[in-house]
Scaffold this motif. Structure first.
Motif, PDB file in Angstrom:
ATOM      1  N   SER A 213      -1.372  -1.097   5.639  1.00 10.94           N
ATOM      2  CA  SER A 213      -2.425  -1.552   4.736  1.00 10.94           C
ATOM      3  C   SER A 213      -3.175  -2.712   5.371  1.00 10.94           C
ATOM      4  CB  SER A 213      -1.827  -2.049   3.414  1.00 10.94           C
ATOM      5  OG  SER A 213      -1.045  -1.066   2.821  1.00 10.94           O
ATOM      6  N   GLN A 214      -4.345  -2.994   4.836  1.00 13.61           N
ATOM      7  CA  GLN A 214      -5.116  -4.158   5.274  1.00 13.61           C
ATOM      8  C   GLN A 214      -5.046  -5.229   4.197  1.00 13.61           C
ATOM      9  OE1 GLN A 214      -8.978  -2.454   6.163  1.00 13.61           O
ATOM     10  NE2 GLN A 214      -8.434  -2.308   8.320  1.00 13.61           N
ATOM     11  N   ASN A 215      -5.520  -6.419   4.552  1.00 13.42           N
ATOM     12  CA  ASN A 215      -5.496  -7.565   3.624  1.00 13.42           C
ATOM     13  C   ASN A 215      -4.085  -7.818   3.105  1.00 13.42           C
ATOM     14  OD1 ASN A 215      -8.331  -8.023   3.764  1.00 13.42           O
ATOM     15  ND2 ASN A 215      -8.609  -6.258   2.420  1.00 13.42           N
ATOM     16  N   VAL A 216      -3.198  -8.145   4.015  1.00 14.15           N
ATOM     17  CA  VAL A 216      -1.798  -8.359   3.654  1.00 14.15           C
ATOM     18  C   VAL A 216      -1.308  -9.694   4.204  1.00 14.15           C
ATOM     19  CG1 VAL A 216      -1.267  -5.889   3.556  1.00 14.15           C
ATOM     20  CG2 VAL A 216      -0.954  -7.116   5.682  1.00 14.15           C
ATOM     21  N   THR A 217      -0.171 -10.112   3.709  1.00 19.91           N
ATOM     22  CA  THR A 217       0.509 -11.290   4.227  1.00 19.91           C
ATOM     23  C   THR A 217       1.736 -10.803   4.982  1.00 19.91           C
ATOM     24  OG1 THR A 217      -0.233 -12.655   2.384  1.00 19.91           O
ATOM     25  CG2 THR A 217       1.672 -13.441   3.621  1.00 19.91           C
ATOM     26  N   PHE A 218       1.870 -11.245   6.233  1.00 17.16           N
ATOM     27  CA  PHE A 218       2.990 -10.860   7.082  1.00 17.16           C
ATOM     28  C   PHE A 218       3.991 -12.001   7.153  1.00 17.16           C
ATOM     29  CE2 PHE A 218      -0.477  -8.260   8.639  1.00 17.16           C
ATOM     30  CZ  PHE A 218       0.118  -7.040   8.881  1.00 17.16           C
ATOM     31  N   VAL A 219       5.233 -11.647   7.415  1.00 16.04           N
ATOM     32  CA  VAL A 219       6.258 -12.644   7.678  1.00 16.04           C
ATOM     33  C   VAL A 219       7.063 -12.174   8.892  1.00 16.04           C
ATOM     34  CG1 VAL A 219       7.971 -11.636   6.090  1.00 16.04           C
ATOM     35  CG2 VAL A 219       8.103 -14.054   6.676  1.00 16.04           C
ATOM     36  N   LEU A 220       7.342 -13.105   9.793  1.00 15.85           N
ATOM     37  CA  LEU A 220       8.175 -12.833  10.963  1.00 15.85           C
ATOM     38  C   LEU A 220       9.442 -13.659  10.811  1.00 15.85           C
ATOM     39  CD1 LEU A 220       8.372 -11.475  13.813  1.00 15.85           C
ATOM     40  CD2 LEU A 220       7.561 -13.659  14.730  1.00 15.85           C
ATOM     41  N   CYS A 221      10.588 -13.010  10.954  1.00 10.57           N
ATOM     42  CA  CYS A 221      11.873 -13.685  10.799  1.00 10.57           C
ATOM     43  C   CYS A 221      12.752 -13.400  12.004  1.00 10.57           C
ATOM     44  CB  CYS A 221      12.588 -13.193   9.542  1.00 10.57           C
ATOM     45  SG  CYS A 221      11.661 -13.501   8.017  1.00 10.57           S
TER      46      CYS A 221
ATOM     47  N   GLN B 146       1.820 -15.244   7.823  1.00  6.82           N
ATOM     48  CA  GLN B 146       0.438 -15.213   8.280  1.00  6.82           C
ATOM     49  C   GLN B 146      -0.320 -14.174   7.458  1.00  6.82           C
ATOM     50  OE1 GLN B 146      -1.611 -13.591  12.248  1.00  6.82           O
ATOM     51  NE2 GLN B 146      -0.020 -15.095  12.639  1.00  6.82           N
ATOM     52  N   SER B 147      -1.459 -14.565   6.902  1.00  6.15           N
ATOM     53  CA  SER B 147      -2.310 -13.624   6.177  1.00  6.15           C
ATOM     54  C   SER B 147      -3.311 -13.017   7.139  1.00  6.15           C
ATOM     55  CB  SER B 147      -3.049 -14.328   5.039  1.00  6.15           C
ATOM     56  OG  SER B 147      -2.131 -14.771   4.077  1.00  6.15           O
ATOM     57  N   SER B 148      -3.666 -11.756   6.888  1.00  6.70           N
ATOM     58  CA  SER B 148      -4.592 -11.068   7.775  1.00  6.70           C
ATOM     59  C   SER B 148      -5.455 -10.092   6.991  1.00  6.70           C
ATOM     60  CB  SER B 148      -3.820 -10.307   8.857  1.00  6.70           C
ATOM     61  OG  SER B 148      -4.697  -9.546   9.642  1.00  6.70           O
TER      62      SER B 148
END
Length: 143
Positions: A53-61, A72-74
């Motif tokens: 999807s687009q317009n999402v918030t990602f998280v890296l762990c 990070q929002s993108s």
């Protein structure tokens, strides 16, 4: 009165449909390292998380490091997490997830990505694969 009843019925069906979409599980994102997941200490690497999807918030762990969490929002369907001047402590297993503004819940986690940080000194001392192949070649063992 019949028009009001039909309007309420339609509104209820529409809201129910949107509610079902909100409760759907978001597909698992993918996580890749660029240029490679095996990098030398002191160099740079970017971990890229890609969603469906687009317009999402990602998280890296980072696995086994509950204190490591970068969001990070993108507007796109991917986010880039750059690592500069890599140190051995940066090595480990990473995963990402995302959420949309409609879902408010995190997706399934991506597959784990193993980031390996090598020491330049160790690489210089290791024999090359050509040397090992030559040494272990049955034709050259008798020489």
């Amino acid at each position: 009165m019949t028009t009001e009843l039909l309007s309420l019925l339609c509104l209820g069906l529409c809201l129910g449909y949107e509610g079902e979409k909100k409760n759907e599980k978001l597909p698992k994102p993918s996580l890749h390292a660029w240029p490679s997941s095996v990098v030398e200490a002191g160099s740079n690497v970017t971990l890229k998380c890609q969603a469906h999807s687009q317009n999402v918030t990602f998280v890296l762990c980072k696995v086994n490091d509950s204190g490591y969490k970068h969001e990070q929002s993108s507007a796109e369907n991917q986010a880039e997490f750059p690592f500069t001047d890599l140190k051995p402590k940066d090595a480990g297993r990473y995963f990402c997830a995302y959420k949309t503004t409609a879902s408010h819940e995190w997706s399934e986690s991506s597959e784990r990505l193993q980031l390996v940080v090598t020491d330049k000194h160790d690489e210089l001392e290791a024999p090359s694969m050509k040397t090992v192949a030559h040494i272990c070649n049955p034709r050259t063992l008798g020489r």
